[in-house]
Motif scaffolding. Structure first.
Motif, PDB file in Angstrom:
ATOM      1  N   LYS A  32      31.661  34.786  34.356  1.00  0.00           N
ATOM      2  CA  LYS A  32      32.809  34.819  33.435  1.00  0.00           C
ATOM      3  C   LYS A  32      33.956  33.902  33.860  1.00  0.00           C
ATOM      4  CE  LYS A  32      32.096  39.727  32.244  1.00  0.00           C
ATOM      5  NZ  LYS A  32      32.747  41.045  32.268  1.00  0.00           N
ATOM      6  N   ASP A  33      33.711  33.044  34.867  1.00  0.00           N
ATOM      7  CA  ASP A  33      34.747  32.119  35.351  1.00  0.00           C
ATOM      8  C   ASP A  33      36.037  32.847  35.730  1.00  0.00           C
ATOM      9  OD1 ASP A  33      33.201  29.759  35.026  1.00  0.00           O
ATOM     10  OD2 ASP A  33      33.602  29.806  32.869  1.00  0.00           O
ATOM     11  N   LEU A  34      35.907  33.905  36.519  1.00  0.00           N
ATOM     12  CA  LEU A  34      37.087  34.688  36.895  1.00  0.00           C
ATOM     13  C   LEU A  34      37.801  34.135  38.136  1.00  0.00           C
ATOM     14  CD1 LEU A  34      35.689  38.317  36.362  1.00  0.00           C
ATOM     15  CD2 LEU A  34      37.089  36.960  34.792  1.00  0.00           C
ATOM     16  N   GLY A  35      37.169  33.157  38.822  1.00  0.00           N
ATOM     17  CA  GLY A  35      37.757  32.617  40.051  1.00  0.00           C
ATOM     18  C   GLY A  35      37.501  33.529  41.240  1.00  0.00           C
ATOM     19  N   GLY A  36      37.790  33.010  42.434  1.00  0.00           N
ATOM     20  CA  GLY A  36      37.624  33.814  43.653  1.00  0.00           C
ATOM     21  C   GLY A  36      36.196  34.288  43.867  1.00  0.00           C
ATOM     22  N   VAL A  37      35.235  33.460  43.489  1.00  0.00           N
ATOM     23  CA  VAL A  37      33.836  33.881  43.548  1.00  0.00           C
ATOM     24  C   VAL A  37      33.365  34.012  45.005  1.00  0.00           C
ATOM     25  CG1 VAL A  37      31.497  33.458  42.737  1.00  0.00           C
ATOM     26  CG2 VAL A  37      33.425  32.675  41.365  1.00  0.00           C
ATOM     27  N   ALA A  38      33.523  32.915  45.763  1.00  0.00           N
ATOM     28  CA  ALA A  38      33.048  32.928  47.159  1.00  0.00           C
ATOM     29  C   ALA A  38      33.768  34.015  47.949  1.00  0.00           C
ATOM     30  CB  ALA A  38      33.271  31.561  47.799  1.00  0.00           C
ATOM     31  N   GLU A  39      35.070  34.188  47.669  1.00  0.00           N
ATOM     32  CA  GLU A  39      35.869  35.197  48.376  1.00  0.00           C
ATOM     33  C   GLU A  39      35.346  36.605  48.076  1.00  0.00           C
ATOM     34  OE1 GLU A  39      36.991  32.721  46.546  1.00  0.00           O
ATOM     35  OE2 GLU A  39      38.246  31.516  47.887  1.00  0.00           O
ATOM     36  N   ALA A  40      34.956  36.845  46.834  1.00  0.00           N
ATOM     37  CA  ALA A  40      34.428  38.169  46.462  1.00  0.00           C
ATOM     38  C   ALA A  40      33.133  38.455  47.227  1.00  0.00           C
ATOM     39  CB  ALA A  40      34.187  38.232  44.957  1.00  0.00           C
ATOM     40  N   TYR A  41      32.265  37.444  47.335  1.00  0.00           N
ATOM     41  CA  TYR A  41      31.006  37.631  48.078  1.00  0.00           C
ATOM     42  C   TYR A  41      31.318  37.963  49.548  1.00  0.00           C
ATOM     43  CZ  TYR A  41      27.733  36.296  44.364  1.00  0.00           C
ATOM     44  OH  TYR A  41      26.972  36.284  43.220  1.00  0.00           O
ATOM     45  N   GLN A  42      32.286  37.243  50.138  1.00  0.00           N
ATOM     46  CA  GLN A  42      32.651  37.503  51.544  1.00  0.00           C
ATOM     47  C   GLN A  42      33.202  38.912  51.708  1.00  0.00           C
ATOM     48  OE1 GLN A  42      31.891  35.606  54.068  1.00  0.00           O
ATOM     49  NE2 GLN A  42      31.179  33.886  52.829  1.00  0.00           N
ATOM     50  N   GLU A  43      33.972  39.359  50.722  1.00  0.00           N
ATOM     51  CA  GLU A  43      34.564  40.696  50.790  1.00  0.00           C
ATOM     52  C   GLU A  43      33.465  41.770  50.754  1.00  0.00           C
ATOM     53  OE1 GLU A  43      37.410  41.694  51.590  1.00  0.00           O
ATOM     54  OE2 GLU A  43      37.358  43.808  50.955  1.00  0.00           O
ATOM     55  N   VAL A  44      32.455  41.551  49.909  1.00  0.00           N
ATOM     56  CA  VAL A  44      31.339  42.512  49.846  1.00  0.00           C
ATOM     57  C   VAL A  44      30.632  42.550  51.208  1.00  0.00           C
ATOM     58  CG1 VAL A  44      29.089  43.018  48.805  1.00  0.00           C
ATOM     59  CG2 VAL A  44      31.018  42.344  47.355  1.00  0.00           C
ATOM     60  N   LEU A  45      30.390  41.381  51.788  1.00  0.00           N
ATOM     61  CA  LEU A  45      29.715  41.347  53.093  1.00  0.00           C
ATOM     62  C   LEU A  45      30.538  42.099  54.138  1.00  0.00           C
ATOM     63  CD1 LEU A  45      27.519  40.410  55.038  1.00  0.00           C
ATOM     64  CD2 LEU A  45      28.804  38.271  55.352  1.00  0.00           C
ATOM     65  N   ARG A  46      31.836  41.858  54.128  1.00  0.00           N
ATOM     66  CA  ARG A  46      32.730  42.498  55.097  1.00  0.00           C
ATOM     67  C   ARG A  46      32.621  44.025  54.974  1.00  0.00           C
ATOM     68  NH1 ARG A  46      37.867  44.209  55.885  1.00  0.00           N
ATOM     69  NH2 ARG A  46      38.347  44.286  53.658  1.00  0.00           N
ATOM     70  N   ARG A  47      32.625  44.499  53.748  1.00  0.00           N
ATOM     71  CA  ARG A  47      32.570  45.963  53.547  1.00  0.00           C
ATOM     72  C   ARG A  47      31.195  46.519  53.880  1.00  0.00           C
ATOM     73  NH1 ARG A  47      36.383  47.773  48.538  1.00  0.00           N
ATOM     74  NH2 ARG A  47      37.804  45.996  48.561  1.00  0.00           N
ATOM     75  N   VAL A  48      30.148  45.769  53.536  1.00  0.00           N
ATOM     76  CA  VAL A  48      28.781  46.239  53.830  1.00  0.00           C
ATOM     77  C   VAL A  48      28.598  46.363  55.344  1.00  0.00           C
ATOM     78  CG1 VAL A  48      26.343  45.523  53.823  1.00  0.00           C
ATOM     79  CG2 VAL A  48      27.665  45.493  51.706  1.00  0.00           C
ATOM     80  N   LEU A  49      29.161  45.405  56.075  1.00  0.00           N
ATOM     81  CA  LEU A  49      29.018  45.445  57.534  1.00  0.00           C
ATOM     82  C   LEU A  49      29.965  46.450  58.168  1.00  0.00           C
ATOM     83  CD1 LEU A  49      28.454  41.664  58.380  1.00  0.00           C
ATOM     84  CD2 LEU A  49      26.753  43.458  57.966  1.00  0.00           C
ATOM     85  N   GLY A  50      30.745  47.132  57.300  1.00  0.00           N
ATOM     86  CA  GLY A  50      31.565  48.232  57.790  1.00  0.00           C
ATOM     87  C   GLY A  50      32.812  47.799  58.502  1.00  0.00           C
ATOM     88  N   GLU A  51      33.353  46.647  58.072  1.00  0.00           N
ATOM     89  CA  GLU A  51      34.567  46.162  58.733  1.00  0.00           C
ATOM     90  C   GLU A  51      35.817  46.654  58.014  1.00  0.00           C
ATOM     91  OE1 GLU A  51      33.781  41.955  58.970  1.00  0.00           O
ATOM     92  OE2 GLU A  51      31.905  42.394  59.965  1.00  0.00           O
ATOM     93  N   GLY A  52      35.795  47.930  57.649  1.00  0.00           N
ATOM     94  CA  GLY A  52      36.986  48.524  57.035  1.00  0.00           C
ATOM     95  C   GLY A  52      37.047  48.318  55.532  1.00  0.00           C
ATOM     96  N   VAL A  53      37.690  49.235  54.836  1.00  0.00           N
ATOM     97  CA  VAL A  53      37.780  49.167  53.375  1.00  0.00           C
ATOM     98  C   VAL A  53      39.079  48.479  52.988  1.00  0.00           C
ATOM     99  CG1 VAL A  53      37.983  50.567  51.282  1.00  0.00           C
ATOM    100  CG2 VAL A  53      36.325  51.175  53.034  1.00  0.00           C
TER     101      VAL A  53
END
Ligand code: TMP
Length: 233
Positions: free
Chosen positions: A212-233
């Motif tokens: 949907k061209d919302l921007g911040g795509v790569a950042e969103a993927y990194q944020e998911v990885l960070r949360r999956v690896l349990g680095e805080g919510v």
């Protein structure tokens, strides 16, 4: 090394009779590859997120093709014969479902809904009903029931996993494969193949940002990885 197969997001390399190496690319497509782009770092995120989720699901009794991570962008998996089905689980209306029935994105469903699509790019992955799957011999009755039950179980497990990390699972897509008479969960489970909404802000943190061209795509993927690896919510 010679490729066995190159798809839109992954490359498969043969590794002997029984195993494959999966390489996750940064290339992204949407709308049956009518939209193309690059999401820097996506391959690393999808490899690590998929590996973490396969490990978590295995620990909770789901049989998967996953063996081990071999590098930042690669995992080793068991060779399976992929069923030509995309198995979708929905908790809320979104994407093609919301469009098909004229619903607002996010409309809650009475309960989790399992849908099947035929994996066929030239046909645009059309929806297929269980009776047609059986009539075409794409899966047997016991296999189909197993796939449905496993998908619902994966849904419960993923919902709980992501809720602990402040993310709501809206829907996801699974693929299954046959190996020695057994059905294993295969392919990947990543922000490419699921919708994840931040529980506080409602913001999507998945491939919808690209679609949907919302921007911040790569950042969103990194944020998911960070949360999956349990680095805080
Ligand atoms: P949909 O609402 O577009 O049918 O998508 C449902 C879920 O399936 C969503 O989480 C995204 C995922 N998905 C894939 O993994 N691959 C696809 O090709 C499509 C269309 C959807």
């Amino acid at each position: 090394m010679e490729k066995l197969y190159e798809g839109k997001a992954k490359v498969l390399y043969p590794e002997g009779e029984d195993t494959l190496r999966v390489y996750f690319k940064d290339e992204a497509t949407a709308f049956n590859a009518r939209k193309r782009g690059l999401i820097p770092g996506k391959g690393v995120v999808n490899n690590k997120v998929s590996a973490a989720l396969f490990r978590y699901l295995e620990a909770h009794g789901i049989r998967t093709h996953f063996l081990e991570e071999v590098s930042e962008r690669e995992m080793r998996v068991k060779r399976v014969e992929i069923l030509p089905l995309e198995v979708i689980l929905r908790f809320r209306a979104a994407g093609s479902f919301a469009k098909r029935y004229g619903l607002e994105e996010g409309t809650p469903l009475k309960g989790p809904l399992v849908e099947f699509s035929l994996k066929n790019d030239p046909l645009g992955d059309p929806l297929i009903c269980p009776e047609a799957i059986l009539a075409l011999g794409l899966a047997g009755e016991a296999e189909l029931e197993g796939v449905r039950a496993t998908t619902l179980k994966v849904g419960e497990l993923l919902k709980a996993f992501f809720a602990e990390r402040g993310l709501e699972v809206v829907d996801f897509k699974l693929e299954f494969g046959r190996r020695e008479g057994e059905i294993l969960l295969a392919d990947e489970i990543s922000p490419d193949t699921m919708r994840l909404w931040d529980m506080e802000t409602g913001e999507p943190l998945d491939k919808d940002r690209f679609r949907k061209d919302l921007g911040g795509v790569a950042e969103a993927y990194q944020e998911v990885l960070r949360r999956v690896l349990g680095e805080g919510v």
